[in-house]
Design a protein around this motif. Structure first.
Motif, PDB file in Angstrom:
ATOM      1  N   PRO A  26       0.800  -1.232   0.000  1.00 15.43           N
ATOM      2  CA  PRO A  26       0.000   0.000   0.000  1.00 15.43           C
ATOM      3  C   PRO A  26       0.834   1.284   0.000  1.00 15.43           C
ATOM      4  O   PRO A  26       0.344   2.353  -0.319  1.00 15.43           O
ATOM      5  N   SER A 151      -3.888   3.173  -2.843  1.00 15.38           N
ATOM      6  CA  SER A 151      -4.718   2.867  -1.676  1.00 15.38           C
ATOM      7  C   SER A 151      -6.029   3.624  -1.751  1.00 15.38           C
ATOM      8  O   SER A 151      -6.098   4.718  -2.306  1.00 15.38           O
ATOM      9  N   SER A 159      -9.090   1.467  -6.666  1.00 11.38           N
ATOM     10  CA  SER A 159      -7.804   1.382  -5.963  1.00 11.38           C
ATOM     11  C   SER A 159      -7.316  -0.058  -6.014  1.00 11.38           C
ATOM     12  O   SER A 159      -8.078  -0.982  -6.291  1.00 11.38           O
ATOM     13  N   PHE A 161      -5.449  -1.303  -3.284  1.00 17.37           N
ATOM     14  CA  PHE A 161      -5.538  -1.746  -1.892  1.00 17.37           C
ATOM     15  C   PHE A 161      -6.676  -1.025  -1.175  1.00 17.37           C
ATOM     16  O   PHE A 161      -6.952   0.138  -1.461  1.00 17.37           O
ATOM     17  N   LYS A 163      -8.106   0.488   2.574  1.00 19.49           N
ATOM     18  CA  LYS A 163      -7.421   1.253   3.625  1.00 19.49           C
ATOM     19  C   LYS A 163      -6.703   0.337   4.606  1.00 19.49           C
ATOM     20  O   LYS A 163      -5.683   0.701   5.174  1.00 19.49           O
ATOM     21  N   GLY A 165      -5.106  -2.322   3.891  1.00 25.61           N
ATOM     22  CA  GLY A 165      -3.986  -2.980   3.245  1.00 25.61           C
ATOM     23  C   GLY A 165      -4.348  -4.220   2.448  1.00 25.61           C
ATOM     24  O   GLY A 165      -3.493  -4.823   1.807  1.00 25.61           O
TER      25      GLY A 165
END
Length: 197
Positions: A26, A151, A159, A161, A163, A165
């Motif tokens: 991330p 992230s 995204s 990842f 938040k 991870g």
């Protein structure tokens, strides 16, 4: 079942073709030692020879090397590359759709390579993924760049990842890992063979 075994065999076979220099996290790419660089040992080779061999290899890999490479003579090479539609990403276009659509993102990247006697240091790649979109009547014919964030951010639609991870897009995650590790491997392999003609 046979298809699954073929896919697994292909993944194992392709992994054996190149080293895993970096892994995507991330926070960006990190080495196996959890640092932001890798050092490749090249015994009995002078700094100037390593620099020249890598520079010659890179010059064969890009159409216009002068626009892609920044040099500190004999010491470092910075590669600033751009490739179109190479990173796939699957996501729902809206909450009502069943299934997912795949979009291909362009990737721009920077890789910095430094040289000492018997050693090549490669700093972790930095990159940005984006794709051009053209709107329709629902969006007011809006157009522009859509970015694939590393992230999850507040207003980001896509995204790699979450938040916490967790990987949200295996396809994008694997494509980025494979792309950059293969690129680094290609640079190193070509630099070994530059004088074999």
């Amino acid at each position: 079942m046979k298809k699954l075994l073929n896919i697994i065999a292909l993944m194992i076979f392709s992994q054996s073709f190149f080293s895993q220099y970096f892994i995507l996290t991330p926070k960006g790419f990190v080495s196996n030692d959890n640092t932001d660089y890798v050092v490749i040992d090249v015994p009995n080779t002078k700094q100037k020879d390593l620099y020249r061999n890598v520079l010659n290899a890179l010059s064969t890999m890009y159409k216009d090397p002068k626009n892609v490479l920044s040099l500190v003579e004999g010491e470092s090479i910075t590669v600033k590359g751009y490739e179109e539609k190479v990173i796939p990403h699957k996501y729902k276009l809206n909450p009502l759709l069943i299934g997912k659509a795949t979009m291909k993102y362009d990737v721009s990247y920077t890789i910095n390579i430094l040289f000492k006697d018997n050693k090549i240091r490669i700093n972790s790649p930095t990159f940005e993924c984006r794709r051009w979109y053209q709107g329709d009547y629902k969006s007011g014919w809006d157009e522009g760049w859509a970015y694939l964030k590393l992230s999850k951010e507040k207003n980001a639609r896509t995204s790699i990842f979450e938040k916490n991870g967790e990987v949200t897009s295996e396809e994008s995650y694997n494509a980025l890992n494979t792309h950059f590790n293969s690129l680094i491997n290609e640079i190193l392999e070509k630099s070994k063979k530059v004088n074999d003609w």
